[in-house]
Motif scaffolding. Structure first.
Motif, mmCIF file in Angstrom:
data_model
loop_
_atom_site.group_PDB
_atom_site.id
_atom_site.type_symbol
_atom_site.label_atom_id
_atom_site.label_comp_id
_atom_site.label_asym_id
_atom_site.label_seq_id
_atom_site.Cartn_x
_atom_site.Cartn_y
_atom_site.Cartn_z
ATOM 1 N N UNK A 333 0.815 -1.219 0.000
ATOM 2 C CA UNK A 333 0.000 0.000 0.000
ATOM 3 C C UNK A 333 0.853 1.275 0.000
ATOM 4 N N UNK A 341 6.557 1.164 -8.813
ATOM 5 C CA UNK A 341 6.158 0.056 -9.685
ATOM 6 C C UNK A 341 6.140 -1.219 -8.843
ATOM 7 N N UNK A 342 4.953 -1.611 -8.402
ATOM 8 C CA UNK A 342 4.862 -2.797 -7.547
ATOM 9 C C UNK A 342 3.697 -3.671 -7.988
ATOM 10 N N UNK A 343 3.931 -4.963 -8.014
ATOM 11 C CA UNK A 343 2.859 -5.911 -8.246
ATOM 12 C C UNK A 343 2.781 -6.853 -7.058
ATOM 13 N N UNK B 23 -2.357 9.767 -12.691
ATOM 14 C CA UNK B 23 -2.288 8.518 -11.917
ATOM 15 C C UNK B 23 -3.606 7.782 -12.062
ATOM 16 N N UNK B 45 0.709 6.904 -15.083
ATOM 17 C CA UNK B 45 1.268 6.043 -14.052
ATOM 18 C C UNK B 45 0.123 5.138 -13.612
ATOM 19 N N UNK B 47 -2.045 1.499 -12.572
ATOM 20 C CA UNK B 47 -2.022 0.391 -11.637
ATOM 21 C C UNK B 47 -3.327 -0.366 -11.784
ATOM 22 N N UNK B 65 1.981 -2.607 -13.255
ATOM 23 C CA UNK B 65 1.848 -2.813 -11.819
ATOM 24 C C UNK B 65 0.454 -3.331 -11.552
ATOM 25 N N UNK B 78 -6.815 2.687 0.428
ATOM 26 C CA UNK B 78 -6.412 3.723 -0.526
ATOM 27 C C UNK B 78 -6.823 5.083 0.035
ATOM 28 N N UNK B 83 -5.679 8.998 -6.476
ATOM 29 C CA UNK B 83 -5.540 8.786 -7.925
ATOM 30 C C UNK B 83 -6.274 9.888 -8.680
#
Lengths: 380, 199
Positions: A333, A341-343, B23, B45, B47, B65, B78, B83
């Motif tokens: 988090x 950049x995270x998975x 984002x 960017x 996700x 990601x 979150x 975002x």
């Protein structure tokens, strides 16, 4: 070049010794002469850009892949993950694996001889931290002529070291793979380590760590390992593997010779462990894990992770109650929040904490996809 | 034109809502096609979030990601407005508590993009109203007893929900196949794509 899919064959351990004071410990002390045992698999490419460092867990060693002495004999701890065509593909990557500082598998640790006294260190060995383990690996990596690692990967205590690599040496890490790990042990984790150490302390043969050349504190270390082993499994995997079955008898004899299978298994694991592991290493390495706390950085965990430039892959395992999924999420988090950049994936697996040593196929696909994927590093 | 092309058409339309370099959080990202498009063409960017392990693998392979998570749990970890855009593409109708998720999305995202099939689309109306059976067509390819879609709504239903949740509709693109529908969106659009924000 042929990309054959086959197992690595026999591999050879190697050693390198670094001069006195090569390593400055986090405690501020300098370390004496330092020997590191390591193995490598695959070939370093011309621009030295294909090196991957594997970092073993608490009781692991440098022997991650291939066999020792003859084919089929003593496969490495990540044998199924490392080799030609495997997730860590030795056709493509140059893989380095070393025994950690403070260990007892060839790298300098409490059982090594202290050159000042000509006796084993015992508890004279300096207190070490995860950062010290990482700085030792850094000496090795630089000795091998590598200024940047394509990836660093490890599970559990190995994952802690991967995190420290990414935070402390961002310019040296392109990708980081952290399996079944945490940025800091929970109170429960600290508690289990404390019980393990206390089991060793309470063995009369431990003698404040000065047992080399005499009787080893076998019982203490064996009990420590039994406790550890319980935490590596899960309720589900123990139920599947042993249930309530008795080891030697069909029915209860109502005496203390009735042994359940799980009991006998733990005894076996304890005895086996005593043959290969040093009680003082147990004490020092478990303490190093205890100290590790990414949140202790200025700015807390976000401050620590903000220093990183690599891409991250974090995996947790549903039945792991020693390093539960929430602890991986506590890393993911903040990484997401600060735009790293995270998975992340949680693999559903019954094997508890040990899953990262067993779920080869599924974690293998995730890891090889991650290694092959493009990543442009953050501009710092 | 095949289904794949219609899909990429709707992705290109969604992409128009998203500002460059922003984002982006894509909920129910699947194999990551939309995120990949947004990354390549808008430099976002990005996700993704998906629940399926195979989807996670597909996204990681694309260098995206991605976070394996369950949207039903909401977005509690979150932070508010963390975002620029939160996207829910073709997933709303599969969610148990769509109103809860929408509220979460407008909390986390400065703006929200939602794309869903319009149950009020003409063919659906004919199949149900005249044929007397639940619609099964290219847009809604599942039988009622075997479908991931548990919360269908019409364009008008969704507008009413937004009003009751205090969500403003900033912009709308109504689509059928590879055409934008200008008139009679309630009836002639099979896909509704909306840009939303908290009031």
């Amino acid at each position: 070049m042929s990309h054959a899919f086959h197992d690595l064959s026999v591999v050879q351990p190697q050693w390198v010794t670094f001069a006195q004071s090569s390593l400055l410990l986090e405690s501020g002390k300098t370390f004496g002469t330092l020997t590191v045992q390591y193995e490598t698999y695959g070939t370093l490419n011309e621009d030295r850009s294909n090196a991957i460092l594997l970092v073993h867990a608490f009781s692991g060693d440098a022997h991650a892949a291939g066999y020792h002495d003859k084919p089929g004999n003593n496969p490495g701890w990540w044998f199924e993950m490392v080799g030609p065509g495997k997730a860590f593909d030795t056709n493509q990557f140059f893989i380095i694996s070393s025994n950690c500082l403070g260990g007892c598998m060839g790298t300098t640790g409490p059982s090594s001889k202290n050159s000042e006294t000509d006796k084993p260190f015992g508890m004279e060995f300096p207190v070490i931290t995860i950062k010290d383990l990482v700085n030792t690996q850094r000496l090795l990596v630089e000795y091998l002529g590598i200024s940047k690692l394509f990836a660093v990967a490890g599970g559990s205590m190995g994952g802690m070291q991967v995190l420290d690599w990414a935070v402390s040496h961002p310019h040296m890490v392109h990708k980081a793979i952290v399996l079944a790990s945490t940025g800091r042990l929970s109170a429960q984790g600290l508690a289990f380590n404390a019980v393990g150490r206390n089991a060793i302390y309470s063995d009369p043969h431990w003698k404040n760590g000065d047992y080399y050349g005499g009787v080893y504190p076998r019982n203490g270390l064996s009990i420590a390992r039994m406790i550890g082993h319980i935490t590596y499994l899960s309720d589900e995997s123990m139920a599947l593997k042993f249930g309530r079955k008795l080891q030697e008898r069909e029915a209860y004899g109502y005496d203390f010779d009735d042994r359940f299978q799980v009991e006998s298994y733990l005894n076996y694991q304890g005895d086996k462990f005593v043959e290969r592991f040093d009680a003082n290493s147990y004490i020092y390495l478990s303490k190093a894990m205890d100290y590790f706390d990414l949140a202790s950085y200025p700015g807390g965990i976000e401050g620590a992770l903000g220093r990183t430039t690599c891409a991250f892959l974090l995996l947790s395992y549903s039945s792991d109650w020693l390093f539960p999924t929430y602890q991986s999420k506590e890393l993911v988090y903040p990484m997401m929040k600060i735009g790293k950049n995270v998975s992340f994936a949680e693999l559903s697996s019954p094997y508890g904490h040990d899953s990262f040593l067993l779920e080869h196929q599924r974690q293998g696909i995730l890891i090889s996809s991650f290694l092959q994927a493009p990543h442009r590093e953050d501009q710092e | 034109m095949n289904e794949q092309n219609f899909q990429s058409f709707s992705y290109e339309e969604i992409a128009k809502f998203v500002e460059p370099k922003s984002r982006v959080l894509d909920l129910g990202c699947g194999e990551g096609e939309l995120l990949e498009l947004l990354t390549k063409t808008k430099g976002v960017n990005g996700r993704g979030v998906d629940i399926e392990e195979t989807m996670i693998v597909a996204c990681i392979s694309k260098g995206l990601s991605v976070f394996q998570g369950n949207l039903e749990e909401g977005l509690k970890d979150y932070p508010d407005k963390s975002y620029d855009f939160v996207i829910l593409n073709q997933t709303l109708q599969m969610i148990h508590k769509p109103a809860f998720l929408l509220k979460e999305m407008v909390r986390v995202g400065k703006r929200v993009v939602v794309n869903f099939p319009n149950f009020g689309y003409l063919i659906n109306r004919i199949q149900l109203g005249i044929g007397g059976t639940m619609p099964v067509n290219k847009n809604i390819p599942y039988q009622w007893f075997d479908t991931p879609n548990i919360h269908f709504c019409t364009r008008r239903d969704f507008f009413q929900l937004c009003k009751s949740l205090g969500i403003r509709i900033v912009d709308e693109i109504a689509i059928h196949k590879n055409r934008k529908i200008k008139l009679g969106k309630d009836i002639f659009a099979s896909q509704i794509c909306l840009l939303l924000e908290e009031i």
